[in-house]
Scaffold this motif. Structure first.
Motif: not given
Length: 82
Positions: A51-74
């Motif tokens: 099922d390839f319908s969720c493939d575009e979510l990789f990019t969004a989830d990766e961006a969220l993870l980077h953002w969250w990791t950089d701001r975990i204290g905030q």
């Protein structure tokens, strides 16, 4: 990614009705962050189900993870400050 000011206001209002300890909330933030770090559901859909319908979510989830990791204290502060 998250509007931390809104999160903080929401949590302040929520905590005025429901008693939640700041350390419990901080623990929840860290647990959800770790879950996002180790959650590969899109790969299971892609590889196991074909099922390839969720493939575009990789990019969004990766961006969220980077953002969250950089701001975990905030993020923790937004959830825990009364």
């Amino acid at each position: 990614m998250f509007d931390l000011a809104r999160v903080s206001e929401f949590m302040r209002g929520y905590r005025s009705v429901v008693s939640l300890d700041a350390s419990t909330l901080a623990d929840g933030v860290r647990r959800l962050w770790r879950k996002r770090m180790t959650d590969f559901w899109q790969l299971k859909f892609h590889c196991d189900r074909g099922d390839f319908s969720c493939d575009e979510l990789f990019t969004a989830d990766e961006a969220l993870l980077h953002w969250w990791t950089d701001r975990i204290g905030q993020v923790e502060d937004a959830f825990t400050k009364a």
